[in-house]
Design a protein around this motif. Structure first.
Motif, PDB file in Angstrom:
ATOM      1  N   ALA B 372       1.144  -1.197  -0.086  1.00 41.07           N
ATOM      2  CA  ALA B 372       0.437   0.227   0.177  1.00 41.07           C
ATOM      3  C   ALA B 372       0.950   1.459   0.325  1.00 41.07           C
ATOM      4  CB  ALA B 372      -0.852   0.264   1.443  1.00 41.07           C
ATOM      5  N   VAL B 373       1.983   0.909   1.484  1.00 37.45           N
ATOM      6  CA  VAL B 373       2.051   2.385   0.835  1.00 37.45           C
ATOM      7  C   VAL B 373       3.345   2.739  -0.445  1.00 37.45           C
ATOM      8  CG1 VAL B 373       5.041   3.495   2.710  1.00 37.45           C
ATOM      9  CG2 VAL B 373       2.672   2.307   3.420  1.00 37.45           C
ATOM     10  N   LEU B 374       4.134   0.784  -0.775  1.00 35.61           N
ATOM     11  CA  LEU B 374       5.299   1.171  -2.260  1.00 35.61           C
ATOM     12  C   LEU B 374       4.437   2.340  -3.419  1.00 35.61           C
ATOM     13  CD1 LEU B 374       7.339   0.460  -3.379  1.00 35.61           C
ATOM     14  CD2 LEU B 374       5.949  -1.488  -4.508  1.00 35.61           C
ATOM     15  N   ASN B 375       2.625   1.156  -3.532  1.00 33.05           N
ATOM     16  CA  ASN B 375       2.428   1.970  -4.574  1.00 33.05           C
ATOM     17  C   ASN B 375       1.579   3.461  -4.481  1.00 33.05           C
ATOM     18  OD1 ASN B 375       1.794  -0.587  -5.615  1.00 33.05           O
ATOM     19  ND2 ASN B 375      -0.505  -0.552  -5.409  1.00 33.05           N
ATOM     20  N   ALA B 376       1.327   4.108  -3.467  1.00 31.94           N
ATOM     21  CA  ALA B 376       1.158   5.503  -2.562  1.00 31.94           C
ATOM     22  C   ALA B 376       2.344   6.426  -3.147  1.00 31.94           C
ATOM     23  CB  ALA B 376       1.332   5.448  -1.036  1.00 31.94           C
ATOM     24  N   ASN B 377       3.287   5.596  -2.496  1.00 29.77           N
ATOM     25  CA  ASN B 377       4.932   6.352  -3.040  1.00 29.77           C
ATOM     26  C   ASN B 377       5.452   6.534  -4.618  1.00 29.77           C
ATOM     27  OD1 ASN B 377       6.210   7.987  -0.852  1.00 29.77           O
ATOM     28  ND2 ASN B 377       5.574   5.376   0.367  1.00 29.77           N
ATOM     29  N   TRP B 378       4.648   5.611  -5.375  1.00 29.99           N
ATOM     30  CA  TRP B 378       4.805   5.789  -6.760  1.00 29.99           C
ATOM     31  C   TRP B 378       4.154   6.879  -7.541  1.00 29.99           C
ATOM     32  CZ3 TRP B 378       2.861   4.922 -11.296  1.00 29.99           C
ATOM     33  CH2 TRP B 378       3.826   5.373 -11.964  1.00 29.99           C
ATOM     34  N   ILE B 379       2.834   6.627  -6.558  1.00 30.86           N
ATOM     35  CA  ILE B 379       2.095   7.390  -7.663  1.00 30.86           C
ATOM     36  C   ILE B 379       2.810   9.135  -7.170  1.00 30.86           C
ATOM     37  CG2 ILE B 379      -0.191   8.727  -6.905  1.00 30.86           C
ATOM     38  CD1 ILE B 379      -0.644   6.245  -9.193  1.00 30.86           C
ATOM     39  N   ARG B 380       2.704   9.205  -5.830  1.00 28.93           N
ATOM     40  CA  ARG B 380       3.098  10.556  -5.733  1.00 28.93           C
ATOM     41  C   ARG B 380       4.625  11.378  -6.281  1.00 28.93           C
ATOM     42  NH1 ARG B 380       7.844  11.625  -2.998  1.00 28.93           N
ATOM     43  NH2 ARG B 380       8.616   9.449  -2.124  1.00 28.93           N
ATOM     44  N   LYS B 381       5.420  10.209  -6.760  1.00 27.89           N
ATOM     45  CA  LYS B 381       6.752  10.272  -7.086  1.00 27.89           C
ATOM     46  C   LYS B 381       6.239  10.844  -9.395  1.00 27.89           C
ATOM     47  CE  LYS B 381      11.647   9.999  -7.960  1.00 27.89           C
ATOM     48  NZ  LYS B 381      12.765   9.172  -7.646  1.00 27.89           N
ATOM     49  N   ARG B 382       5.624  10.097  -9.372  1.00 25.11           N
ATOM     50  CA  ARG B 382       5.230   9.797 -11.093  1.00 25.11           C
ATOM     51  C   ARG B 382       4.324  11.222 -11.716  1.00 25.11           C
ATOM     52  NH1 ARG B 382       3.707   6.671 -15.309  1.00 25.11           N
ATOM     53  NH2 ARG B 382       3.385   8.886 -16.796  1.00 25.11           N
ATOM     54  N   LEU B 383       3.646  11.424 -10.048  1.00 27.67           N
ATOM     55  CA  LEU B 383       2.926  12.611 -10.116  1.00 27.67           C
ATOM     56  C   LEU B 383       2.673  14.362  -9.961  1.00 27.67           C
ATOM     57  CD1 LEU B 383      -1.093  11.382 -10.146  1.00 27.67           C
ATOM     58  CD2 LEU B 383       0.280  11.701 -12.621  1.00 27.67           C
ATOM     59  N   SER B 384       4.155  14.062  -8.884  1.00 29.38           N
ATOM     60  CA  SER B 384       5.110  15.319  -8.560  1.00 29.38           C
ATOM     61  C   SER B 384       5.399  16.387  -9.723  1.00 29.38           C
ATOM     62  CB  SER B 384       6.244  14.756  -7.990  1.00 29.38           C
ATOM     63  OG  SER B 384       7.222  14.336  -8.574  1.00 29.38           O
ATOM     64  N   SER B 385       4.923  16.087 -10.563  1.00 31.88           N
ATOM     65  CA  SER B 385       5.789  17.570 -11.602  1.00 31.88           C
ATOM     66  C   SER B 385       4.144  17.678 -12.566  1.00 31.88           C
ATOM     67  CB  SER B 385       7.108  16.356 -12.626  1.00 31.88           C
ATOM     68  OG  SER B 385       6.617  15.263 -13.595  1.00 31.88           O
ATOM     69  N   THR B 386       3.146  16.510 -12.255  1.00 36.80           N
ATOM     70  CA  THR B 386       1.638  17.425 -12.724  1.00 36.80           C
ATOM     71  C   THR B 386       1.051  18.457 -12.003  1.00 36.80           C
ATOM     72  OG1 THR B 386       2.038  15.219 -13.953  1.00 36.80           O
ATOM     73  CG2 THR B 386      -0.190  16.335 -14.420  1.00 36.80           C
TER      74      THR B 386
END
Lengths: 456, 505
Positions: B372-386
């Motif tokens: 759960a934490v891995l998925n959320a962090n992946w989304i965080r980083k992936r969308l941090s420029s958006t």
């Protein structure tokens, strides 16, 4: 072992690499090391689904009550729930949805609840019905909160005919709200409201119809008491009975509450059930819980949405009328399906058959030596209380051996708090019997014969 | 002509056409119900119900054939998004996949067919189920005892506050205030009021965590306790939790754990070890009991040893005795606050949660938190420029973005982004919460969504942001059964039932 987690080893490596991490543990760097579990949870390792199902089946098999012919009621009834209702209410689109925060993709659930609200409103005769509360007890607590809030008076006069567990919950929550809860005793199954005439300010009067001993009381005195004291009248009404007896609105109720379990929900060992809540239009801004209303979309098409949201906790926070967020929506939807299946005629038929079976059963039991009515000649509907010559729990134990759950022992129901209006002897020897439309003549005859043997 | 029975909408599989209400489908003379043959003599209604109690007219429900009933509710189901259909990254709600084996458990006749008032010897299997769940939850929370009665998280909160109150009173005290952070769920302050306390709000600092100095400034012996979610509603772990707990304990207050975000820390760290005294758990979140479109949930409350004697009763217990066979019964704690439910809680929800825990085991629950934490962090980083990450640091199970900058530049708010994502085929994240983030978009992917789904979700959000810049987001969604609904109209001209239709001004 397979589980429900889709990550392959490759996925994990890719995702961790993207985050610049070398292990999953590093994800928890913000958790102070001193607090972390060193050795993991002290729980057994996971087991495969078939084993879990077998374990649950074994626990189910250890519930002898499940195999008994059920004459127990007290707010939880063994009604017919047909396969079609189970199939529709069990559709995963309904079961696995969240609260309809995005109405564009939740019209199905919203419309079902709109239909549910309409049905409950018609049943109780009041124009506003909410989208459900946890159970009958919580609906009663919210009714009292609405009444005291609306009148500004914290006195609550409750008939001892209200379900003992609901009264117990009311007392529990009164510790927080500061409400003064006073109980009007029952005499032969009828509330004696006069006992409370000396009481100070009263915000709400609460009656039950039929009451928990199964009696149909004249609620005129309750309405008059409420009028004299400037209080609201809340009626806890059996929703099945309401199909054939006067509605709460007919008695002048400002608020009506009930336990909706009889509408399509299995006995379920007491939950999840369905709190029904209805009120007059003037109280809608104090309504607890969610409310679905009709509106239009951007193209002018009919649409549904949760409305009057400004009452709710996520917006009003400490000034909200209630703290309810998650409620019992799936049970409400189930009730709409069950009521749709029953329809106008079927609902009346169920109520009539319950009353019919109860009458037959009561008459037969009263012909047994030493079995007496507990509530005099007060009329009863689908449930009735008897005084047995032996303790009721003993009778239930003996009848369980014969294949019957004979009813509910009043002693067990009123619990350790006791019940002032029920003498110790009545409580210990009192048996509450309910008959639903599922009970056959053979089952009732068998129960009566077994009871005759048990009390000899 | 209004549709009557048997009419299918023109595009039923897409759920695009409005479905008439069941009342409009009704035709006198149709029926679905079939009741068992009982062999009982019929008694006229007039003999069963005295005239002064009889209802004047039947309750009009609807009259439909079984086939029409099935068509109606099936078509409604096609107009409803659900976890089974696709990802549901609704922050704070933990909309994970609900294993079907748990449905099978809840459907067992030996569990579902049991009357709640049956005597203890006849419900040994249920009592064993409840005791096993209580023990597992106490282990997960690091607590000593629990009540399974509360029917939802908010009911658990109020139960916890009444426990706080009983504890105070037993010490001869009457404390008046409960502290909550400004990031708290709305149920927290609402429950505080119903518990007879006043809310004192403490602000978050620039890290998005409780401001320890601000907390110390409001602590005194009038504080009954503090309610806290950890990780908090920003998806961040309260790193100072040990200091927070000891500061509250120093003034004699209790620490209350709002379990809405427990999914992030299963098997990693326990509320009890962080210093919490009272914990509520949302079984419909962390333990995957389905949400039912808004319930039923279950909100058991677990407590530290010093609060066990106040728990609601009766509680399921293992009876003392000898021999191999374990017997169970009911027991009411000595100074119980009383009942908080009509019966024993949402029992079938509880049985589902136990099955979920048994399938996963301690090791599996830990994997749940990790993924759960891995998925959320992946989304965080992936969308941090958006989007802007509200507090740009590693998160736990969910991440809060702010669309405020996008809003300023393009005129499209978090709300518009949510509506745009619907057109991408996803349920939107939570919007406008927590309140302390402007234009919040709170994403909680949960552990059961795959890498591919996360990529698709991220790409969807990126396309939506691009559309905001192009100015083509306005008016979304267009592909749904209905388009944006007029909420103001719903409140202004209240139509809460079919009978109110056409009667409003």
């Amino acid at each position: 072992m397979p589980d429900y987690l889709p990550h392959t080893g490759e996925d994990l490596a890719d995702m961790l690499g993207f985050l610049g991490l070398s292990s999953l543990e590093e994800l928890f760097a913000s958790v102070p090391a001193a607090l972390r579990l060193a050795a993991g949870l002290g729980l057994p390792e996971g087991v495969p689904e078939p084993d879990v199902l077998a374990r649950a089946s074994a626990r189910g098999a250890a519930n002898a009550a499940a195999g008994l012919v059920c004459f127990a009621g007290a707010g939880a009834y063994d009604h017919e729930v047909p396969p079609v209702v189970r199939a529709l209410a069990g559709r995963s689109e309904f079961v696995t949805a969240y609260t309809p925060y995005q109405p564009e993709v939740a019209q199905g659930g919203l419309q079902a609840i709109f239909e549910f609200q309409t049905m409950v409103s018609r049943l109780y005769g009041l124009p506003i019905a909410n989208a459900s509360l946890y159970d009958g007890a919580s609906a009663l607590v919210e009714a009292v909160n609405l009444g005291t809030g609306s009148t500004g008076r914290d006195g609550v006069v409750v008939s001892a005919g209200v379900h003992p567990h609901w009264r117990s919950a009311l007392r529990t929550f009164a510790a927080g709200t500061g409400h003064r809860v006073l109980e009007a005793p029952l005499v032969e199954g009828v509330t004696d409201w006069s006992a409370l005439e000396a009481e100070g300010e009263v915000g709400v009067v609460v009656a039950a119809y039929p009451n928990y001993l199964g009696c149909l009381e004249d609620l005129g005195p309750a309405r008059r008491l409420a009028d004299e004291r400037g209080a609201l009248l809340a009626i806890a009404a059996d929703p099945v009975g309401a199909a054939i007896v006067r509605s709460p609105a007919d008695w002048g109720a400002d608020v009506a509450v009930g336990e909706g379990q009889p509408f399509g929900t299995a006995l379920s060992f007491g939950g999840p059930y369905l709190g029904l809540f209805c009120c007059a239009a003037s109280h809608v801004r104090r309504l607890p819980g969610r409310l679905v209303g009709e509106t239009l979309d951007a193209d002018g098409r009919l649409a549904y949405v949760t409305t009057l949201r400004a009452r709710e906790q996520d917006i009003r926070r400490e000034k909200a009328t209630s703290n309810v967020c998650t409620n019992q929506t799936l049970m409400a939807l189930t009730a709409a399906v069950q009521l749709g299946w029953l329809g106008t005629a079927g609902l009346a038929e169920v109520a009539t058959r319950c009353a019919c079976g109860a009458r037959y059963c009561r008459d037969a039991m009263l012909r047994l030596d030493g079995v007496e009515p507990l509530t005099g000649s007060t009329p009863t509907l689908r449930e009735f209380a008897l005084h047995l010559p032996i303790p009721a729990d003993l009778a239930i134990e003996r009848l369980a051996d014969e294949g019957y759950l004979a009813g509910v022992a009043l002693d067990a129901l009123v619990g350790e708090d006791g019940d002032g209006s029920l003498g110790a002897d009545s409580a210990s020897h009192g048996l509450l019997v309910a008959v639903t439309e599922r009970r056959t003549k053979d089952e009732i005859d068998g129960l009566v014969a077994a009871l005759g043997k048990a009390v000899r | 002509m209004a549709a009557s029975g048997g009419r299918a909408s023109s595009a039923p599989l897409l759920g695009r056409d409005n479905e008439p209400t069941i009342f409009e489908l009704s035709r006198p003379g149709r029926a679905s119900w079939q009741l068992p043959t009982t062999g009982l003599p019929e008694t006229p209604l007039a003999d069963l119900v005295p005239a002064e109690h009889r209802r004047g007219a039947p309750v009009g429900i609807a009259e439909v054939s079984e086939r029409d009933l099935v068509g109606h509710f099936t078509r409604l189901s096609h107009r409803q998004y659900s976890v089974d259909l696709g990802a549901y990254p609704l922050g704070s709600c933990t909309m994970k996949y609900n294993p079907k084996v748990c449905d099978a458990v809840a459907g067992l006749p030996g569990l579902a067919g049991v009357h709640p008032a049956a005597p203890a010897p006849l419900v040994q299997g249920w009592l064993a189920t409840l005791v096993a769940l209580e023990e597992a939850l106490c282990e997960i929370a690091g607590m000593a005892a629990a009540t399974l009665q509360p029917a939802a998280g908010a009911a658990g909160e109020l139960t916890g506050l009444l426990l706080m109150r009983a504890y105070d009173e037993a010490r001869g005290e009457r404390r008046r205030r409960v502290i909550i952070p400004d990031s708290a769920h709305g149920t927290n302050p609402a429950s505080v009021t119903l518990g007879g306390y006043e809310t004192t709000t403490v602000r978050s600092d620039e890290r998005g965590l409780v401001d320890l100095e601000a907390l110390r400034a409001v602590l005194d012996t009038d504080v009954a306790g503090m309610m806290l979610t950890n990780p908090n509603t920003l998806g961040l772990f309260e790193e100072d939790i040990a200091q927070i707990a000891s500061a509250v304990h120093e003034v004699g207050g209790l620490m209350y754990y709002d379990g809405a975000n427990l999914n992030a820390i299963l098997g990693v760290v326990r509320p009890g070890d962080m210093g919490f005294d009272i914990v509520h758990l949302n079984l419909h979140k962390t333990f995957a009991t389905p949400h039912g479109g808004g319930g039923p949930g279950a909100g058991p409350v677990a407590v530290a040893p010093h609060l066990a004697e106040f728990l609601p009763g009766p509680r399921p217990v293992r009876l003392p005795g000898e021999g191999a066979e374990v017997r169970y019964g009911w027991q009411t704690p000595r100074r119980s606050i009383g009942r908080v439910h009509g019966w024993h809680g949402n029992a079938l929800v509880l049985a589902r949660a136990l099955a979920y825990i048994e399938v996963h085991g301690g090791d599996g629950l830990h994997r749940v938190a990790e993924r759960a934490v891995l998925n959320a962090n992946w989304i965080r980083k992936r969308l941090s420029s958006t989007f802007d990450v509200a507090f740009d640091r590693p998160c736990m199970h969910e991440v809060v973005f702010s669309a405020a900058a996008l809003h300023r530049r393009t005129g499209s708010s978090a709300f518009d982004v949510a509506k745009g994502l619907i057109e991408e085929g996803f349920h939107p994240p939570t919007v406008a919460f927590p309140l302390i983030v402007d234009d919040a978009l709170m994403v909680e992917p949960t552990e059961t969504e795959s890498y591919e789904t996360l990529v698709a979700l991220a790409e969807g959000l990126e396309r939506v942001a691009a559309r905001a810049h192009e100015g083509t987001l306005e008016g979304a969604p267009r592909t749904t059964p209905v388009r944006r609904v007029d909420e103001a109209r719903a409140a202004r001209t209240l139509v809460p039932t079919f009978d109110a239709v056409g009667k409003q001004k």
